[in-house]
Design a protein around this motif. Structure first.
Motif, PDB file in Angstrom:
ATOM      1  N   ALA A  70       0.824  -1.212   0.000  1.00 20.46           N
ATOM      2  CA  ALA A  70       0.000   0.000   0.000  1.00 20.46           C
ATOM      3  C   ALA A  70       0.855   1.258   0.000  1.00 20.46           C
ATOM      4  CB  ALA A  70      -0.932  -0.010   1.214  1.00 20.46           C
ATOM      5  N   VAL A  71       2.057   1.174   0.567  1.00 20.16           N
ATOM      6  CA  VAL A  71       2.938   2.341   0.611  1.00 20.16           C
ATOM      7  C   VAL A  71       3.437   2.672  -0.794  1.00 20.16           C
ATOM      8  CG1 VAL A  71       5.117   3.241   1.502  1.00 20.16           C
ATOM      9  CG2 VAL A  71       3.619   1.899   2.990  1.00 20.16           C
ATOM     10  N   LEU A  72       3.902   1.667  -1.524  1.00 17.73           N
ATOM     11  CA  LEU A  72       4.360   1.891  -2.894  1.00 17.73           C
ATOM     12  C   LEU A  72       3.220   2.372  -3.780  1.00 17.73           C
ATOM     13  CD1 LEU A  72       6.736  -1.172  -3.432  1.00 17.73           C
ATOM     14  CD2 LEU A  72       7.360   1.199  -2.918  1.00 17.73           C
ATOM     15  N   ALA A  73       2.011   1.839  -3.540  1.00 16.44           N
ATOM     16  CA  ALA A  73       0.848   2.280  -4.318  1.00 16.44           C
ATOM     17  C   ALA A  73       0.554   3.750  -4.054  1.00 16.44           C
ATOM     18  CB  ALA A  73      -0.370   1.421  -3.961  1.00 16.44           C
ATOM     19  N   ALA A  74       0.746   4.196  -2.799  1.00 17.56           N
ATOM     20  CA  ALA A  74       0.512   5.600  -2.460  1.00 17.56           C
ATOM     21  C   ALA A  74       1.546   6.495  -3.127  1.00 17.56           C
ATOM     22  CB  ALA A  74       0.537   5.779  -0.941  1.00 17.56           C
ATOM     23  N   VAL A  75       2.782   6.027  -3.230  1.00  9.09           N
ATOM     24  CA  VAL A  75       3.819   6.791  -3.923  1.00  9.09           C
ATOM     25  C   VAL A  75       3.473   6.902  -5.406  1.00  9.09           C
ATOM     26  CG1 VAL A  75       6.238   6.800  -4.631  1.00  9.09           C
ATOM     27  CG2 VAL A  75       5.633   6.206  -2.279  1.00  9.09           C
ATOM     28  N   SER A  87       0.559   6.752  -6.832  1.00  8.12           N
ATOM     29  CA  SER A  87      -0.621   7.597  -7.065  1.00  8.12           C
ATOM     30  C   SER A  87      -0.356   9.065  -6.745  1.00  8.12           C
ATOM     31  CB  SER A  87      -1.790   7.093  -6.215  1.00  8.12           C
ATOM     32  OG  SER A  87      -1.531   7.296  -4.825  1.00  8.12           O
ATOM     33  N   GLY A  88       0.769   9.360  -6.072  1.00  2.62           N
ATOM     34  CA  GLY A  88       1.084  10.736  -5.694  1.00  2.62           C
ATOM     35  C   GLY A  88       0.566  11.124  -4.327  1.00  2.62           C
ATOM     36  N   ASP A  89      -0.097  10.187  -3.622  1.00  4.03           N
ATOM     37  CA  ASP A  89      -0.615  10.498  -2.288  1.00  4.03           C
ATOM     38  C   ASP A  89       0.502  10.571  -1.245  1.00  4.03           C
ATOM     39  OD1 ASP A  89      -3.220  10.564  -3.233  1.00  4.03           O
ATOM     40  OD2 ASP A  89      -3.570   8.435  -2.830  1.00  4.03           O
ATOM     41  N   LEU A  90       1.619   9.884  -1.512  1.00  5.62           N
ATOM     42  CA  LEU A  90       2.765   9.910  -0.618  1.00  5.62           C
ATOM     43  C   LEU A  90       3.985  10.333  -1.427  1.00  5.62           C
ATOM     44  CD1 LEU A  90       3.898   9.177   2.277  1.00  5.62           C
ATOM     45  CD2 LEU A  90       4.530   6.959   1.274  1.00  5.62           C
ATOM     46  N   PRO A  91       4.645  11.431  -1.054  1.00  5.23           N
ATOM     47  CA  PRO A  91       5.839  11.854  -1.794  1.00  5.23           C
ATOM     48  C   PRO A  91       6.931  10.784  -1.725  1.00  5.23           C
ATOM     49  CG  PRO A  91       5.055  13.614  -0.363  1.00  5.23           C
ATOM     50  CD  PRO A  91       4.304  12.383   0.026  1.00  5.23           C
ATOM     51  N   GLU A  92       7.580  10.520  -2.852  1.00  3.83           N
ATOM     52  CA  GLU A  92       8.656   9.536  -2.871  1.00  3.83           C
ATOM     53  C   GLU A  92       9.796   9.970  -1.948  1.00  3.83           C
ATOM     54  OE1 GLU A  92      11.499   7.089  -6.024  1.00  3.83           O
ATOM     55  OE2 GLU A  92      10.113   8.638  -6.732  1.00  3.83           O
ATOM     56  N   ARG A  93      10.011  11.294  -1.829  1.00  2.00           N
ATOM     57  CA  ARG A  93      11.039  11.794  -0.929  1.00  2.00           C
ATOM     58  C   ARG A  93      10.811  11.310   0.489  1.00  2.00           C
ATOM     59  NH1 ARG A  93      11.787  14.435   3.247  1.00  2.00           N
ATOM     60  NH2 ARG A  93       9.541  14.626   3.476  1.00  2.00           N
ATOM     61  N   ARG A  94       9.547  11.256   0.892  1.00  5.81           N
ATOM     62  CA  ARG A  94       9.238  10.857   2.256  1.00  5.81           C
ATOM     63  C   ARG A  94       9.517   9.366   2.465  1.00  5.81           C
ATOM     64  NH1 ARG A  94       7.457  12.616   6.856  1.00  5.81           N
ATOM     65  NH2 ARG A  94       5.802  11.595   8.039  1.00  5.81           N
ATOM     66  N   LEU A  95       9.225   8.537   1.496  1.00  3.67           N
ATOM     67  CA  LEU A  95       9.540   7.117   1.620  1.00  3.67           C
ATOM     68  C   LEU A  95      11.047   6.908   1.686  1.00  3.67           C
ATOM     69  CD1 LEU A  95       8.766   4.154   1.691  1.00  3.67           C
ATOM     70  CD2 LEU A  95       8.639   4.180  -0.817  1.00  3.67           C
ATOM     71  N   GLN A  96      11.803   7.646   0.884  1.00  3.16           N
ATOM     72  CA  GLN A  96      13.255   7.533   0.912  1.00  3.16           C
ATOM     73  C   GLN A  96      13.809   7.970   2.269  1.00  3.16           C
ATOM     74  OE1 GLN A  96      15.124   6.124  -1.334  1.00  3.16           O
ATOM     75  NE2 GLN A  96      13.465   5.810  -2.805  1.00  3.16           N
ATOM     76  N   SER A  97      13.223   9.016   2.834  1.00  4.26           N
ATOM     77  CA  SER A  97      13.658   9.487   4.150  1.00  4.26           C
ATOM     78  C   SER A  97      13.352   8.449   5.218  1.00  4.26           C
ATOM     79  CB  SER A  97      12.961  10.818   4.474  1.00  4.26           C
ATOM     80  OG  SER A  97      13.406  11.323   5.718  1.00  4.26           O
ATOM     81  N   TRP A  98      12.187   7.817   5.119  1.00  3.90           N
ATOM     82  CA  TRP A  98      11.815   6.755   6.072  1.00  3.90           C
ATOM     83  C   TRP A  98      12.816   5.613   6.009  1.00  3.90           C
ATOM     84  CZ3 TRP A  98      10.400   1.664   4.937  1.00  3.90           C
ATOM     85  CH2 TRP A  98       9.917   0.913   6.014  1.00  3.90           C
ATOM     86  N   ARG A  99      13.165   5.192   4.790  1.00  5.05           N
ATOM     87  CA  ARG A  99      14.127   4.104   4.630  1.00  5.05           C
ATOM     88  C   ARG A  99      15.476   4.465   5.246  1.00  5.05           C
ATOM     89  NH1 ARG A  99      12.624   3.022  -1.719  1.00  5.05           N
ATOM     90  NH2 ARG A  99      10.953   1.467  -1.379  1.00  5.05           N
ATOM     91  N   LYS A 100      15.904   5.692   5.016  1.00  2.00           N
ATOM     92  CA  LYS A 100      17.201   6.133   5.530  1.00  2.00           C
ATOM     93  C   LYS A 100      17.229   6.121   7.052  1.00  2.00           C
ATOM     94  CE  LYS A 100      20.354  10.115   5.386  1.00  2.00           C
ATOM     95  NZ  LYS A 100      20.563  11.474   4.824  1.00  2.00           N
ATOM     96  N   LEU A 101      16.194   6.666   7.695  1.00  2.00           N
ATOM     97  CA  LEU A 101      16.171   6.724   9.157  1.00  2.00           C
ATOM     98  C   LEU A 101      15.986   5.336   9.758  1.00  2.00           C
ATOM     99  CD1 LEU A 101      14.239  10.015   9.986  1.00  2.00           C
ATOM    100  CD2 LEU A 101      16.672   9.627   9.681  1.00  2.00           C
ATOM    101  N   GLN A 102      15.218   4.475   9.079  1.00  2.00           N
ATOM    102  CA  GLN A 102      15.064   3.102   9.567  1.00  2.00           C
ATOM    103  C   GLN A 102      16.400   2.374   9.552  1.00  2.00           C
ATOM    104  OE1 GLN A 102      12.728   1.393  10.951  1.00  2.00           O
ATOM    105  NE2 GLN A 102      10.797   2.404  10.532  1.00  2.00           N
ATOM    106  N   ARG A 103      17.146   2.508   8.442  1.00  2.00           N
ATOM    107  CA  ARG A 103      18.450   1.854   8.353  1.00  2.00           C
ATOM    108  C   ARG A 103      19.387   2.368   9.445  1.00  2.00           C
ATOM    109  NH1 ARG A 103      17.873   2.805   2.699  1.00  2.00           N
ATOM    110  NH2 ARG A 103      19.271   4.603   2.888  1.00  2.00           N
ATOM    111  N   GLU A 104      19.378   3.687   9.658  1.00  2.00           N
ATOM    112  CA  GLU A 104      20.274   4.266  10.653  1.00  2.00           C
ATOM    113  C   GLU A 104      19.892   3.836  12.056  1.00  2.00           C
ATOM    114  OE1 GLU A 104      21.424   8.700  12.220  1.00  2.00           O
ATOM    115  OE2 GLU A 104      21.240   8.410  10.045  1.00  2.00           O
ATOM    116  N   ALA A 105      18.578   3.765  12.339  1.00  2.00           N
ATOM    117  CA  ALA A 105      18.126   3.346  13.666  1.00  2.00           C
ATOM    118  C   ALA A 105      18.540   1.906  13.953  1.00  2.00           C
ATOM    119  CB  ALA A 105      16.609   3.502  13.774  1.00  2.00           C
TER     120      ALA A 105
END
Length: 365
Positions: A306-311, A313-331
């Motif tokens: 559902a997250v990729l589908a939101a990206v 469709s434009g409902d979720l900015p791709e920048r935000r998903l990339q930021s989530w991935r980065k902070l998850q990896r760092e955490a």
């Protein structure tokens, strides 16, 4: 000058934790091996006790920091020694993460407390002009750390008077980057938004102001204090940015009540022992995850995500998903580094114990 410690946040529960023979004080500023501490009878320079030095050598998080409540032992001639740091209600801790020569993450797994016993974390992000928008990734990182600290994050889009156009759009972007967090536009020079900021500091509440150099943090603190209590520098006309002025963290009691901690500019700040902070700042992704086909979906290439589908469709900015991935990896990486450090310290302690046991055994007749 005398102080009413209740106006600085002193409570009966803190008094119950005070060791016998000591008096309470709140750390206003730290120096190497010592601290400026506010007590009932004024402000004092207190050197760290041997106990505090040993504790901080084992773990830098135990080092006294601005905002701490400390137990002070009276010494001759009216001096004090900082005997212990009282338990913290909140602590804003950054990890020692940096980039190595190969572009990977590096660090020692240790943390540094930037501010303690803070109720509100003001994330200051400057908005100088239409070609220099706010750093949304930096806001997400600082808000995640603010949630993790136990304080309440509030984003302040500062220097709003220098933003030429599109301020409402910028505020909307910041709201999207920090779901559930109050966001305010502030112009300290014009006094716009300052009263809104002051409302977060009623009574004895304490706030820390965090952000990059040139964000107008010290100017905001001066506006809240109604006086020049922190030095500032002029904004450069070429790019709208100021130069770094504040070189230390300092606790400032405000005349109208409340306290604020000014801090030096932050270039990069690593995560540390992250539990729920990242999830809270990315609550929109967390909500979308509930609709993914697989409960352990990594939002990478899985079918029915559902997250990729939101990206898409434009409902979720791709920048935000990339930021989530980065902070998850760092955490995850920092959690591994922290666990490894703890295991190493435990191993060293056991080695010392076993060595002493063998030495004692050899000493027996």
């Amino acid at each position: 000058m005398s102080y009413d410690l209740s106006l600085l946040g002193w409570t009966a529960s803190r008094a119950a934790e005070l060791p016998a023979g000591t008096v309470p004080g709140r750390v206003a500023r730290v120096d190497r091996g010592a601290a400026e501490v506010i007590t009932e009878d004024g402000q004092h320079h207190a050197r760290h006790s041997a106990r505090v030095r040993r504790a901080s050598a084992e773990d830098p998080v135990a080092l006294p920091c601005v905002g701490d409540w400390a137990a002070l032992r009276p010494l001759p001639e009216g001096r004090y020694e900082l005997e212990a740091v009282l338990p913290r209600t909140t602590a804003f801790v950054r990890g020692g993460v940096s980039r190595d020569s190969r572009g990977g993450l590096s660090g020692d797994g240790q943390g540094q407390v930037l501010a303690a016993n803070v109720d509100v974390v003001f994330v200051a992000e400057p908005s100088m002009h239409s070609t220099d928008f706010a750093d949304l990734g930096r806001i997400e990182r600082l808000v995640a750390l603010a949630w993790e600290s136990g304080g309440t994050p509030v984003v302040l889009v500062t220097k709003a008077d220098l933003f030429e156009q599109g301020l409402d759009d910028l505020l909307a972007d910041v709201h999207a980057a920090a779901p559930g967090v109050d966001v305010h536009a502030v112009s300290s020079l014009r006094g716009e938004g300052v009263e809104l900021v002051r409302e977060y500091l009623e009574g004895s509440r304490t706030a820390v102001v965090l952000g990059p150099s040139g964000a107008g943090k010290s100017t905001l603190v001066n506006a809240l204090a109604g006086d020049v209590v922190m030095e500032t520098q002029q904004v450069r006309a070429a790019d709208g940015r100021g130069r770094h002025t504040t070189v230390h963290r300092e606790l400032i009691p405000l005349p109208g009540g409340g306290l604020v901690i000014d801090t030096p500019g932050i270039r990069r700040i690593g995560l540390y022992e992250m539990h729920e902070g990242v999830d809270m700042v990315f609550s929109d992704i967390d909500e979308l995850s509930a609709r993914c086909r697989f409960h352990d979906c990594g939002h990478d290439s899985e079918p029915g995500c559902a997250v990729l589908a939101a990206v898409e469709s434009g409902d979720l900015p791709e920048r935000r998903l990339q930021s989530w991935r980065k902070l998850q990896r760092e955490a995850v990486w920092m959690a591994g580094r922290t666990d490894a450090r703890i295991r190493k310290e435990q191993q060293n302690r056991w080695k010392i114990i076993h060595k002493e046991m063998r030495r004692s055994g050899r000493a027996r007749p």
